[in-house]
Motif scaffolding. Sequence first.
Motif, PDB file in Angstrom:
ATOM      1  N   GLN A  27       1.485  -2.396  50.713  1.00  0.00           N
ATOM      2  CA  GLN A  27       2.340  -3.378  51.119  1.00  0.00           C
ATOM      3  C   GLN A  27       1.536  -4.778  51.499  1.00  0.00           C
ATOM      4  O   GLN A  27       0.260  -4.668  51.722  1.00  0.00           O
ATOM      5  CB  GLN A  27       2.758  -2.887  52.598  1.00  0.00           C
ATOM      6  N   ALA A  28       2.292  -5.868  51.309  1.00  0.00           N
ATOM      7  CA  ALA A  28       1.405  -7.063  51.846  1.00  0.00           C
ATOM      8  C   ALA A  28       2.513  -7.850  52.640  1.00  0.00           C
ATOM      9  O   ALA A  28       3.706  -7.979  52.684  1.00  0.00           O
ATOM     10  CB  ALA A  28       1.178  -7.887  50.264  1.00  0.00           C
ATOM     11  N   GLY A  29       1.539  -8.918  53.382  1.00  0.00           N
ATOM     12  CA  GLY A  29       2.445  -9.856  54.275  1.00  0.00           C
ATOM     13  C   GLY A  29       1.318 -10.684  54.862  1.00  0.00           C
ATOM     14  O   GLY A  29       0.223 -10.783  54.653  1.00  0.00           O
ATOM     15  N   VAL A  30       2.062 -11.620  55.503  1.00  0.00           N
ATOM     16  CA  VAL A  30       1.352 -12.916  55.914  1.00  0.00           C
ATOM     17  C   VAL A  30       2.058 -13.255  57.195  1.00  0.00           C
ATOM     18  O   VAL A  30       3.290 -13.050  57.594  1.00  0.00           O
ATOM     19  CB  VAL A  30       1.416 -14.147  55.315  1.00  0.00           C
ATOM     20  N   GLY A  31       1.225 -13.423  58.368  1.00  0.00           N
ATOM     21  CA  GLY A  31       1.596 -13.775  59.645  1.00  0.00           C
ATOM     22  C   GLY A  31       1.023 -14.976  59.798  1.00  0.00           C
ATOM     23  O   GLY A  31       0.158 -15.671  59.465  1.00  0.00           O
ATOM     24  N   GLN A  32       1.552 -15.734  61.053  1.00  0.00           N
ATOM     25  CA  GLN A  32       1.138 -16.910  61.434  1.00  0.00           C
ATOM     26  C   GLN A  32       0.817 -16.751  62.909  1.00  0.00           C
ATOM     27  O   GLN A  32       1.310 -16.079  63.682  1.00  0.00           O
ATOM     28  CB  GLN A  32       2.261 -17.939  61.428  1.00  0.00           C
ATOM     29  N   GLU A  33      -0.336 -17.686  63.261  1.00  0.00           N
ATOM     30  CA  GLU A  33      -0.719 -17.758  64.707  1.00  0.00           C
ATOM     31  C   GLU A  33      -0.923 -19.223  64.675  1.00  0.00           C
ATOM     32  O   GLU A  33      -1.240 -20.240  63.901  1.00  0.00           O
ATOM     33  CB  GLU A  33      -2.250 -17.075  64.871  1.00  0.00           C
ATOM     34  N   LYS A  34      -0.835 -19.669  66.286  1.00  0.00           N
ATOM     35  CA  LYS A  34      -1.005 -20.889  66.417  1.00  0.00           C
ATOM     36  C   LYS A  34      -2.627 -21.282  67.295  1.00  0.00           C
ATOM     37  O   LYS A  34      -2.774 -20.333  68.236  1.00  0.00           O
ATOM     38  CB  LYS A  34      -0.055 -21.407  67.559  1.00  0.00           C
ATOM     39  N   GLU A  35      -3.243 -21.907  66.967  1.00  0.00           N
ATOM     40  CA  GLU A  35      -4.340 -22.228  67.686  1.00  0.00           C
ATOM     41  C   GLU A  35      -4.179 -23.707  68.142  1.00  0.00           C
ATOM     42  O   GLU A  35      -3.891 -24.729  67.549  1.00  0.00           O
ATOM     43  CB  GLU A  35      -5.394 -22.544  66.476  1.00  0.00           C
TER      44      GLU A  35
END
Length: 185
Positions: free
Chosen positions: A86-94
């Motif tokens: 399984q592959a995925g991309v998440g986003q975080e805010k800095e």
Amino acid sequence: MKRLVTFSIFALLVASSALAQDVRYNFDKGTNFAGFKTYKWVVIKGASQLSDLPDRQVKAAVDTELAKKGLTKTDAETADLYIGYQAGVGQEKEYTSFDTGWGYGPGYGHGWYGGGGGGMTTGTTTTIYVGQLALDMYSTAPKTLVFRTVASKTLDTEAKPEKQQKNLAKAVTKMLKNYPPVEKK
């Protein structure tokens, strides 16, 4: 459009930045991993699929590492292991803030000795992409999960294809470093 999105997810997943990959694994301690000689690729139900090119690239990287471990790929239903990913991309805010003020902070009196500074605080927000690749190995008899490894990494969205391939190979090598697992006594 869906094909473009899945390719973009893969490109983000294997791209690299200066940070190291975080790799974790877990396994069934009651499994005899020495008995596994063959494996077959399977699709994990409910997992989003990558488009053709990145799918082949992930599988080729895993195939290379598993061959080094003595496993042989097969299309036969009699394989010892079923393998899926399984592959995925998440986003975080800095958020980064900068104080442009002067002075020495609280102190005696006002002005030069503290308390008199002022200034302005400014900030910027940046989106950070974190890619993740999970590799699952299932025993075919009974059909149970016996080994799972996950790599995650902060991503460089502008990496060239050659760099992406190099980083994918490096991630898979790290993911399978502890396969077959050795139970510590």
